[in-house]
Motif scaffolding. Structure first.
Motif, mmCIF file in Angstrom:
data_model
loop_
_atom_site.group_PDB
_atom_site.id
_atom_site.type_symbol
_atom_site.label_atom_id
_atom_site.label_comp_id
_atom_site.label_asym_id
_atom_site.label_seq_id
_atom_site.Cartn_x
_atom_site.Cartn_y
_atom_site.Cartn_z
ATOM 1 N N UNK A 96 -15.288 19.752 39.098
ATOM 2 C CA UNK A 96 -16.728 19.694 38.646
ATOM 3 C C UNK A 96 -16.880 20.823 37.667
ATOM 4 N N UNK A 97 -17.147 20.633 36.131
ATOM 5 C CA UNK A 97 -17.329 21.666 35.135
ATOM 6 C C UNK A 97 -18.627 21.953 35.173
ATOM 7 N N UNK A 98 -19.218 23.046 35.256
ATOM 8 C CA UNK A 98 -20.550 23.685 34.817
ATOM 9 C C UNK A 98 -20.361 24.285 33.477
ATOM 10 N N UNK A 146 -12.751 17.412 33.786
ATOM 11 C CA UNK A 146 -13.381 17.024 35.172
ATOM 12 C C UNK A 146 -13.632 16.027 35.289
ATOM 13 N N UNK A 147 -14.002 15.791 36.747
ATOM 14 C CA UNK A 147 -14.030 14.747 37.126
ATOM 15 C C UNK A 147 -15.934 14.041 37.051
ATOM 16 N N UNK A 148 -16.542 15.200 37.163
ATOM 17 C CA UNK A 148 -17.928 15.197 36.747
ATOM 18 C C UNK A 148 -18.506 16.615 36.138
ATOM 19 N N UNK A 197 -24.282 14.588 34.165
ATOM 20 C CA UNK A 197 -24.153 14.019 32.570
ATOM 21 C C UNK A 197 -23.320 12.866 32.914
ATOM 22 N N UNK A 198 -23.936 11.707 32.314
ATOM 23 C CA UNK A 198 -22.942 10.383 32.452
ATOM 24 C C UNK A 198 -22.226 10.632 31.112
ATOM 25 N N UNK A 199 -21.303 9.363 31.002
ATOM 26 C CA UNK A 199 -20.249 9.301 30.008
ATOM 27 C C UNK A 199 -20.911 9.689 28.603
ATOM 28 N N UNK A 200 -21.940 9.219 28.309
ATOM 29 C CA UNK A 200 -22.493 9.575 27.005
ATOM 30 C C UNK A 200 -23.031 11.152 26.793
ATOM 31 N N UNK A 243 -8.452 7.930 37.438
ATOM 32 C CA UNK A 243 -8.755 9.246 36.770
ATOM 33 C C UNK A 243 -10.408 9.160 36.201
ATOM 34 N N UNK A 244 -10.831 10.325 35.811
ATOM 35 C CA UNK A 244 -12.167 10.502 35.144
ATOM 36 C C UNK A 244 -12.171 9.625 33.906
ATOM 37 N N UNK A 245 -13.152 8.687 33.881
ATOM 38 C CA UNK A 245 -13.374 7.687 32.907
ATOM 39 C C UNK A 245 -13.884 8.306 31.636
ATOM 40 N N UNK A 246 -13.481 8.082 30.539
ATOM 41 C CA UNK A 246 -14.294 8.533 29.215
ATOM 42 C C UNK A 246 -15.126 7.366 29.031
ATOM 43 N N UNK A 247 -16.306 7.921 28.116
ATOM 44 C CA UNK A 247 -17.243 6.736 27.931
ATOM 45 C C UNK A 247 -16.747 5.926 26.909
ATOM 46 N N UNK A 248 -17.280 4.467 27.076
ATOM 47 C CA UNK A 248 -16.990 3.526 26.046
ATOM 48 C C UNK A 248 -17.363 3.990 24.512
ATOM 49 N N UNK A 249 -16.473 3.749 23.662
ATOM 50 C CA UNK A 249 -16.742 3.991 22.196
ATOM 51 C C UNK A 249 -18.052 3.610 21.863
ATOM 52 N N UNK A 250 -18.738 2.603 22.411
ATOM 53 C CA UNK A 250 -20.052 2.516 21.666
ATOM 54 C C UNK A 250 -21.211 3.259 22.450
ATOM 55 N N UNK A 251 -20.720 4.230 23.302
ATOM 56 C CA UNK A 251 -21.644 5.019 23.900
ATOM 57 C C UNK A 251 -21.696 6.277 23.216
#
Length: 584
Positions: A25-27, A488-490, A510-513, A555-563
């Motif tokens: 987790x990153x702060x 980070x995972x979150x 934070x969510x992906x976007x 793994x930690x998922x990056x956001x969709x390009x559209x986000x």
């Protein structure tokens, strides 16, 4: 694992709650937003020094609460809730599972749950015992032979001590035991119920005359005298009156039985009266014996059974003392042999530690080079004692600088990266997997300032290292570097805003976007920049790919390009502040 953290009235934090998961987790957030206060809150929770200046101005006290999930079989284990209040004036208070506890109890419990790396006092790897444990774990060094030999020697020393101290003490004890056994032998105790029997006999002898007179009077009453009819005669007259009358036949039969019983009683009473005789000498002997038994109970036990048991134990002890020299000689020979075995085991243990120390040092230095500390020197020094128990880590952070004990490293960033390098070296060392290993390590590792003074490829290396460590532990990192946060995972963003003229800190998961926007801010200071967001997306994608290759599974998922153009989530990490009940 730290599952939930609540902080109230600590510095700029008015009321902040964070829920945390496993992994990394990153702060993140602007300087002064309150990220470091979150780490300071954790340090307070595990028994750190409380400063009244930390209390938010205008508040009576600051409160920190943490909910930990402990290891369990087949999933989540039991939970432990810890709390600490820091008043604006006066002493701080502590709670464990809603029960008041000393601050030391928090430190003891927290030491097994949280380890802080940076400029903090609660760092387990600064202790010599932990450093020795890391060395043993890295080299898969088995301490079992030494520990077993030590236990055998200690058992023999206890056996020797139990035989008696010095010769004079043994002689005094033997004389006392002989006296006691002679006294008990003279008493000739065989029956634990003897005193009860004597008590009844004393009562008979003490009242012999009265008992005999009573028996004779009873005999006369039953049988009658020369001038007076007795009970037997009276019953006989009653039988004669009823005899031959059918309605009264049963009563007549009963009276005949009573008459027979009276005759028997009369005989028994007469015999007892004739047997009772006054015997002053025997009475005196009984009383004297009872007095002796009372004295023995006063000295040797509550009951005669206890006195008899004491005699048995005393005889056993005297036998041990009388055969003391033979036993001492045998035990001394065993002790000498056990001492040799312990010395051999300690020598082997010390040799293994000294052979492993340079290998561990090289492994740590290799990780330090990856973490932007090229040229840093790391030494593992093993003391000259036979077993090599004095193990200390030394660091020369920069070329030309003196090598100092790790506890004296001034830079929080260098210290945190060194701790990270040690964790990584031990994780990948020969001891990975089953082995003797050190004592259980904390489940939650917190890194503050680990990225101080690094950037570029070195920052990516720090991120990779933290992500690798998160495979074994829950890892929290306070960072200003997007390269680190991307692994980070979150990610939790700590921001401050103004409310009613006061500065307030808020934590947002934070969510992906939202991560893309936050990383854009960290990259360029312009979260709305399309270029910055593109670079942020690229960072997340790269980090996710590296983690997927390094660790099988999701793994930690990056956001969709559209986000990429979306705004960050503003939902608080923990909705409602009653999830952790305040002890106040």
């Amino acid at each position: 694992m730290l599952a939930e953290l609540r902080v109230r009235d600590l510095g700029v934090i008015a009321d902040l709650s964070i829920r945390l998961g496993p992994g990394l987790t990153a702060l993140t957030g602007e300087t002064g937003a309150g990220k470091t206060l979150v780490v300071e809150a954790l340090e307070l929770l595990v028994g750190g020094r409380a400063e009244p200046l930390l209390v938010r101005p205008g508040s009576a006290e600051a409160l920190v609460e943490g909910r930990f999930v402990l290891p369990g079989d087949g999933g989540d284990g039991p939970e432990l809730v810890m709390a600490r209040s820091i008043p604006a004036s006066g002493r701080s208070r502590a709670w464990l599972d809603s029960r008041m506890a000393p601050v030391g109890a928090l430190a003891e419990a927290g030491g097994a749950l949280v380890d802080l790396h940076g400029q903090h006092s609660h760092q387990s790897l600064l202790g010599q015992a932990a450093q020795r444990g890391v060395l043993d774990s890295f080299g898969q060094i088995d301490r079992g032979r030494r520990d077993s030999a030590r236990q055998s020697l200690q058992a023999l020393e206890r056996a020797l001590a139990a035989l008696g101290g010095d010769a004079r003490a043994r002689a005094r004890e033997s004389d006392l035991l002989r006296f006691q056994l002679a006294e008990l032998a003279d008493a000739a105790l065989t029956d634990p119920e003897e005193d009860d029997h004597l008590a009844r006999l004393e009562e008979v002898l003490a009242g012999a005359a009265a008992h005999r007179a009573a028996a004779l009077e009873a005999h006369a009453t039953i049988t009658g005298g020369a001038d007076l009819p007795g009970a037997v005669d009276a019953v006989g007259s009653a039988v004669a009156a009823l005899e031959g009358r059918a309605p009264l036949a049963e009563l007549a039969s009963r009276l005949r039985g009573i008459g027979a019983d009276l005759a028997d009683v009369a005989t028994d009473v007469r015999q007892i009266a004739e047997s009772i005789a006054e015997d002053p000498e025997r009475l005196a002997a009984v009383r004297q014996r009872r007095q002796l038994l009372r004295e023995l109970r006063r000295k040797y036990g509550e009951t005669l059974a206890d006195v008899i048991a004491f005699a048995g134990a005393a005889a056993t002890r005297l036998s041990e003392l009388e055969s003391h020299e033979d036993q001492v000689a045998a035990l001394e020979a065993q002790r000498v042999e056990a001492g040799r075995a312990l010395a051999d085991a300690e020598t082997a243990l010390g040799a293994a530690r000294r052979a492993t120390a340079p290998r561990l040092a090289r492994a740590v230095e290799a990780h330090l080079a990856d973490l932007a500390m090229v040229g840093a020197r790391f030494e593992v020094r093993v003391g000259e004692d036979r077993a090599g128990e004095e193990v200390t880590f030394w660091l020369g952070a920069n070329p030309g600088e003196a090598v100092l004990p790790l506890a004296k490293v001034a830079s929080g960033g260098e210290l945190a990266r060194t701790m990270l390098a040690v964790r990584l070296a031990n994780r990948a060392g020969p001891s990975a997997g089953p082995g003797p290993g050190p004592a259980p390590v904390p489940m939650t590792l917190v890194f503050d300032e680990v990225d101080a003074g690094v950037g570029g490829e070195a920052a990516l290396a720090v991120g990779r290292a933290l992500a690798a460590l998160a495979g074994d532990y829950q890892v929290l990192v306070v960072t200003h570097l997007p390269q680190v946060a991307a692994f980070a995972d979150q990610q939790v963003a700590v921001r401050k805003y103004e409310e009613a003229g006061r500065t307030v800190a808020q934590a947002t998961l934070l969510d992906g976007a939202g991560r893309v926007v936050e990383l854009s801010r960290m990259l360029s200071g312009q979260p709305a920049s399309a270029t910055a967001r593109h670079h942020a997306q690229e960072l997340l994608t790269t980090a996710a790919g590296e983690r997927a290759r390094a660790t099988p599974g999701p793994a930690c998922e990056p956001p969709e390009e559209g986000q990429i153009g979306a705004e960050p989530s503003t939902a608080p990490v923990l909705e409602g502040h009653d999830a952790l009940r305040s002890p106040t």
